[in-house]
Every structure is written in C-alpha cells, then in structure tokens.
Write an enzyme that holds these catalytic residues in place. Structure first.
Site, mmCIF file in Angstrom:
data_model
loop_
_atom_site.group_PDB
_atom_site.id
_atom_site.type_symbol
_atom_site.label_atom_id
_atom_site.label_comp_id
_atom_site.label_asym_id
_atom_site.label_seq_id
_atom_site.Cartn_x
_atom_site.Cartn_y
_atom_site.Cartn_z
ATOM 1 N N ASP A 1 -47.867 -12.389 -23.448
ATOM 2 C CA ASP A 1 -48.497 -13.441 -23.341
ATOM 3 C C ASP A 1 -49.444 -13.989 -24.686
ATOM 4 O OD1 ASP A 1 -47.816 -12.594 -20.810
ATOM 5 O OD2 ASP A 1 -49.947 -11.830 -20.094
ATOM 6 N N GLU B 1 -45.124 -20.200 -13.603
ATOM 7 C CA GLU B 1 -46.248 -19.505 -14.035
ATOM 8 C C GLU B 1 -46.957 -19.513 -15.437
ATOM 9 O OE1 GLU B 1 -46.148 -15.442 -13.376
ATOM 10 O OE2 GLU B 1 -44.694 -15.062 -14.761
#
Length: 734
Positions: free
Chosen positions: A43, A234
C-alpha cells in the site's frame, strides 16, 4: 511527544541534501524499488518533502523475511525515487489514538503537506510551523467491539515526524445496517481548486465513499457519497488532470499468493463526488460497474499489481507507485502467511485522456529508464553560488538551507527550448521565465498581468509548490496541484533566462529547471485477430456436439441446436477440492492465436447470485486452469479471469477483473502465445459488450510442459435457474 527513534535520527543525519546531490545518477533501475530496505512494503504512498527528498510510507507489516516484527507505518527516503533507505516507523510500539483498540493495526497511509492555518492550528507540532504534514491512516480496530474500522489522522512538522494522533477519528466506524460494520479502509485526500478538501475511503464491504473535510482536515462534514460499488473496488486514489477528477481503484483479492489478481482501474468525473465513468461511459457505482485498466498482471514475474499512489518527477512525468507479488516468492515466510508485496515504480502514461502504466505494457521486471530527479539547473540553497546565480534586483542570501530575500535573482545559464521549472515558495514569491513573471500576489496567482484567484483562506505564510511548464511559448502554471493559470512567454533565439522573484521578503527552496518530459502518445499493441482457423472452430450449426469436443464430467443438459450451445448453469465448481463442474474442451492450435465466444447469460442486476458464471477456459487439469467468465459476485456483475494452480501441497486460486459484461451478452477472448524465454503458455483476457470495442485485461500463465486445451464452462450455482448460450467458439491467428 514521541522522539525520533535512533534509526530514524541516524538516517536523517546520513541522508543530507549534499550527500544526495553527490551520489552518482543511475540511468536505469529495476523493480522492486523497495528491495534495498524491505522484502514487503504494501500500500505504498510517496510524497516529496520540504528538503527535496522523496518519502515513501507503507502499511503495517514486517519488512524482512523472518523478521516477525511489525513496523507501524514504515518510512523510507530517496533522492531519486528508485534508491530507498529505511528511516524509521511513523509510530512507536503502543502509540495509538484514543479511539483505537489495543490490537489495532495501521494500514494504507495517505500523507500530504498542508499549509492552511486552520489545519496547522489543529496540531501542537504545527501551530508555529510554516508547514505541516498530515497522515490519514486506516485504524483496523476501534474501541467498542471487533470489526469497527475507522480512519484516523496524525500530524507532524516534517515528513519523518514526530507524528501525533488526533484523539477523534476523521471517519468513525460505520454500521452496515445488518448488525455488522462497513470496511472503513484506505483513505485518500483530494484538494480542489476552490480550496475544499475531500477524503475518499472504503473497501469491498461497503464500497468507496467520499466526504468533504472540515477546515482543519480532521473531520468529515456533510453527507457522504458513494463513488464506487461495493464488492468490486478498494484502495482509492484521486487526482485532478485537465479539468477531470480521476479515481484510481483496485479490484480483486489483494493477497492470494501466486494467484493474486489485484489490479488497478480508473474512472473520471468533472465533480470530485462523481459519478465516475470509464472510457466506455460505464459508471463505477452500479452493479455492472466499469473501470478502464491502468495496470494488471502481464505475464512476467509480477502478479497482484495494485493499491497505488502517484508521483510526478522533475520533468513532469507521472509515475505509479504500487505493490506487487513475485509469483515465485509470494509469501514473506513461505509457504503462506503474510503476502510479500514489495513496492514497484513504473511510468504512468496518459493516452487519449486515460492513464495506463508503461503505455499498457504494465509492470516492468527488467531495467527501465529512471525518473528525472536531476535537472540542468537545480538548487536547494545550502549556499548561494555566484557562479550559478546573479542578483538582478534586491537582496538575496542563503539562510538555513533556503533562499531568502526580495527582488529578482536570475540564473546565469539560459535554458534552451521547452522547459519545466519548479520551486517551493513561502510569501509573495514566484519564478521568472523569460519576460514573464509567475508569482503569488495577494490572493491570486499572477502570470504577467493576468491574475487567477486563489482559494479562500489561502495562507501565503505557509509553503507552497509552484510548477511552470513552457511548451512552444505557451506557459502553464500550477500551484499546489490545484490552481492553474496560463499565458505566453518568450526567450531570445530559443534561449530562456529563468529566475526567482519576490515582491517583498520571501523564502524559496528546491528550485529545478530542465526539459519537460515528452508524453507517450501511442499505446502498446493489444492482440488483434487474424485469419480464421476453421479446423479448430465450431459455429454449433448441427444438432449435436462435433466429435472434436471432449467432455470432462459430461452434462447431458448441455445441448446443441439452432446455431448455439445451450448449457444450464450447474450447481458445481472447479476451485479448491470441489472439482465437480463439467468442462467442455477441444484441442487448441499451436503457436499464437485468439479464441473467442459470444455468450448470452442473464444474471440479472444487483441481486446476490453467487457465483453463477459461464465463459472460456484454458484447462490443463482440475487444479491448473485459467477461467474467463461473466460472473455474479455478490451484487455485482463482472468479467473475471480466474486462475488456479497447485501450490505448496494444496491449490491456490485467485482472479483478476477484466471488465464488464453486457446486460445479457458478452463477447470473450483468450489470446495465447508461448513465452520465448521460458516456454510458458500465456493467456491474456479480453471482453466486449458489442463485439467491436474490446477491453484487454490481465495475463495468466500455464506451465511450459503442460498441454492446455480450450473450452467452455457454465457453473457456480443452480439458483435461480439460468442457461448459458454460446453462439460459437472461433480461433483466429494472432
């Protein structure tokens, strides 16, 4: 106040700007860029600091195989975007906001520089500072019970901290309405030209939402708007470009080891609250959600290419920072456990108004040209060099590593041709480009005599970032990625003098001037069908199956007639140990080819019909296949390219999302080629809603020593009863 860790302090001392400028400039790099300090760095988010360095932040994980120590938002630093050094963790062990449970982890940080006085006043570390940094972060568990995730915020005076949490969540836990809690994950900040700030957040359970933020950036206000459907998207990240807001979002399972199909797609809107639509005009917030591919597995070592940030180099070229998984080393501590997701960096191109990594070639595994982080004129003002600069007006000096003064300071070496200039500014300062001055002037950005209003509440005493692009005499100025102004400029004989200007005493730092990047305008080639291979094709014109077909687990309900194969969707599957579904197969041609079918399958809309599907399959066995199907995944309707292989004594299954099926009809393609180096069978998936316009998605591979056959499937659930109809299976050369 939390002090810097010893490791962080030591790294800051070692990585001085002078040392960075003395380091040799590599012309190429090889992914993963995080290899120097981490085996996994999921991420990722990358920003440029006040000191001219770039900083990367990752999700809470151990950094190295066998380490077993969880780093709470590990932070790394780089002078060139490709050589990184770990500088510490954002949060110490036990440090958490008041609303976080003891077992809370911190995921998916989003870090930005803020200059608004209200935002600075919210942090004890920022009240007296000319700049402040905010980190939005997923807090996985909050007080009050399990499953209640939230978005928290922390502020700091520098990109390396010290970080102080706000005691209240920015986005509080959100009940789902059925006794559960929505996934409040993956925050991303956007500031618009009118000075408003928006936060995007959410995940598969609940979808992606956007809320406007309060003036201090620490609370959501007003009514939230859902911008992307649940059960598909997402990892939101939003940028503004050419008047459009682009929503980048990740799809599929992030963490399925060697079969991870995580990938990024995009939609755009004129409004930050949407609706966002893809290249084909399909909305991202409906059951048959669209999404234009940005990056997906491409058949090389990298799978699971997703959850991105975006950074722009000093030539104006955009780059995508994202994580991926090496399919030969998918877990941090094999086999299984934490997925090993290092940080990759690849060029992001904008072709026809849409973003795509490396013009559509996607993730790189071999050496590629590195970002531009050194320019012909570049200064962080440790000193004011009379060999590089001359004072044309006023008084200037280098003070504490920054340029301070008023008047005009000009570079001694003119720049030739088009150019891009950048600077960090504090006060009524700007850049002089030829005969044109671009500067902050009161509450406006002035380009010569033209003025563009700045957002209400603009704070000139904070640091701001100015970019000026000049192409063919046309000038475009951008302040803080939001305020855009334009004008004309000129040089003498193709030579332009660049300088720094200030009406009254101001500060300037991190000046760079050099040639702008030449945009890539042509997309990488996609599979194009050639001549028909009639011997391998079937139009289903008879009343029975052609003898060339072979049925694994025959289903007498599958019939041929009227120019179609009709097959009631079976209450069966192929994944895991089920292996109960029928598979209708025929031998594939040798070499490169494209297989295509036209599928009619009425899966309805919005309702849950898990996991009814039909489509094409490349089949080497019940536990070794790549399956392209129109499928109902909870309330969504998607085209998924599923993939199962044997792994570590069991099987691994994942999938990548290719596109969107039509209301009842979808055209599906599998493009096959043999890898010249390793002999693997590579299959790339394509989908069309009209049989003419195609979207090409990711690639899965089957072993070189296998003999995959190609066929059709219709399975996943019997209720409600639905029949798949295949008009043909055609093979063409590619």
């Amino acid at each position: 106040m939390r002090r810097c860790t010893a490791a962080l302090a030591a790294a800051i001392l070692l990585l001085t700007p002078a040392a960075a400028q003395a380091a040799p400039q590599r012309q190429t790099y090889t992914n993963p860029v995080s290899a120097s300090f981490a085996d996994t760095f999921a991420d990722p988010m990358v920003v440029r600091g006040d000191d001219g360095f770039w900083y990367a932040y990752g999700t809470t994980d151990p950094l190295r195989e066998g380490e077993k120590v969880f780093h709470r938002i590990p932070t790394a630093r780089s002078a060139d975007l490709v050589s990184w050094t770990y500088v510490g963790d954002a949060f110490a062990e036990g440090q958490r906001p008041a609303f976080a449970a003891e077992n809370a982890a911190f995921w998916a940080p989003d870090v930005r520089r803020i200059g608004d006085s209200a935002a600075k006043a919210a942090s004890p570390h920022c009240k007296s500072q000319p700049q402040c940094w905010v980190m939005y972060v997923t807090v996985t568990e909050t007080t009050g019970g399990p499953g209640r995730s939230a978005i928290g915020a922390a502020t700091a005076p520098t990109p390396t901290g010290p970080w102080t949490f706000s005691d209240e969540p920015v986005v509080a836990p959100r009940p789902s309405g059925d006794g559960g809690w929505l996934w409040t994950f993956d925050p991303a900040l956007l500031t618009t030209p009118d000075g408003r700030s928006y936060l995007y957040y959410g995940s598969y359970f609940g979808g992606i939402w956007v809320s406007e933020l309060s003036a201090d950036g620490l609370r959501v206000t007003g009514t939230a708007t859902r911008v992307a459907i649940d059960n598909k998207f997402e990892g939101a990240y939003v940028v503004r470009r050419d008047g459009w807001y682009y929503l980048f979002a990740s799809s599929a399972n992030c963490c399925a080891g060697p079969t991870t199909g995580y990938s990024v797609s995009a939609g755009r809107s004129r409004d930050p609250r949407g609706p966002f639509t893809d290249r084909d005009g399909l909305r991202l917030d409906v059951s048959r959600a669209g999404g234009t591919p940005v990056v997906a597995p491409n058949g090389n070592k990298w799978v699971g290419t997703g959850h991105n940030g975006l950074i722009t180099d000093l030539a104006g070229q955009d780059w995508l920072a994202y994580h991926a998984i090496d399919r030969a080393d998918p877990y941090l501590d094999e086999p299984f456990g934490i997925n090993e997701r290092p940080m990759l960096l690849d060029r992001l191109d904008w072709i026809g108004g849409w973003p795509t990594v490396r013009a559509g070639a996607w993730a790189s595994e071999r050496p590629v040209a590195k970002p531009v982080t050194r320019t012909p004129l570049q200064d962080s003002f440790d000193t004011l060099s009379p060999r590089q600069w001359r004072v044309a007006e006023g008084k200037w000096a280098a003070v504490n590593g920054r340029l301070r003064g008023s008047g005009t300071l000009l570079a001694r070496s003119p720049q030739r041709g088009d150019l891009r200039a950048e600077a960090d500014l504090r006060g009524p300062a700007g850049l002089t480009i030829g005969s044109t001055t671009v500067r902050i002037s009161g509450n406006s950005l002035a380009v010569g005599s033209r003025r563009t209003p700045l957002p209400a509440g603009f704070d000139a005493t904070a640091w701001h970032h100015l970019v000026v692009d000049v192409r063919a005499g046309r000038l475009t100025a951008t302040l803080d990625d939001t305020t855009v102004a334009s004008g004309r400029t000129g040089g003498h004989g193709g030579r332009t003098v660049v300088g720094v200007t200030a009406a009254t005493t101001a500060e300037v730092d991190n000046v760079s001037v050099g040639p702008p990047a030449e945009p890539v305008r042509r997309a990488a080639a996609v599979p194009e069908p050639g001549r028909m291979l009639a011997a391998y094709s079937d139009e289903f014109t008879g009343s029975a199956l052609n003898p060339a077909w072979t049925f694994v687990r025959p289903d007498p309900a599958a019939t041929v007639g009227g120019g179609a194969l009709r097959w009631p969707v079976q209450n069966a599957d192929l994944t895991g140990t089920s292996n109960s579904a029928g598979v209708l197969l025929r031998q594939a041609p040798r070499g490169s080819w494209i297989a295509e079918t036209k599928l009619t399958l009425d899966l309805g809309e919005d309702s849950v019909r898990n996991f009814q599907q039909a489509g094409l399959i490349a089949y080497a066995g019940d536990d070794q296949f790549a399956r392209l199907s129109a499928v109902a995944i909870w309330n969504t309707r998607q085209v998924e390219f599923g993939y199962e292989i044997p792994y570590a004594g069991t099987t691994s299954y994942g999938g990548t999302i290719v596109g969107t099926p039509g209301l009842t009809t979808a055209w599906l393609r599998l493009a096959h080629r043999v890898d010249e180096v390793n002999g693997e069978h590579e299959y790339r998936a394509g989908v069309s809603r009209d049989g003419r316009t195609w979207t090409w998605g990711g690639v899965w591979t089957l072993p070189a020593d296998s003999n995959p056959r190609i066929g059709l499937i219709a399975h996943g659930g019997a209720e409600p009863a639905v029949t798949a109809s295949f008009d043909y299976l055609r093979f063409r050369r590619w």
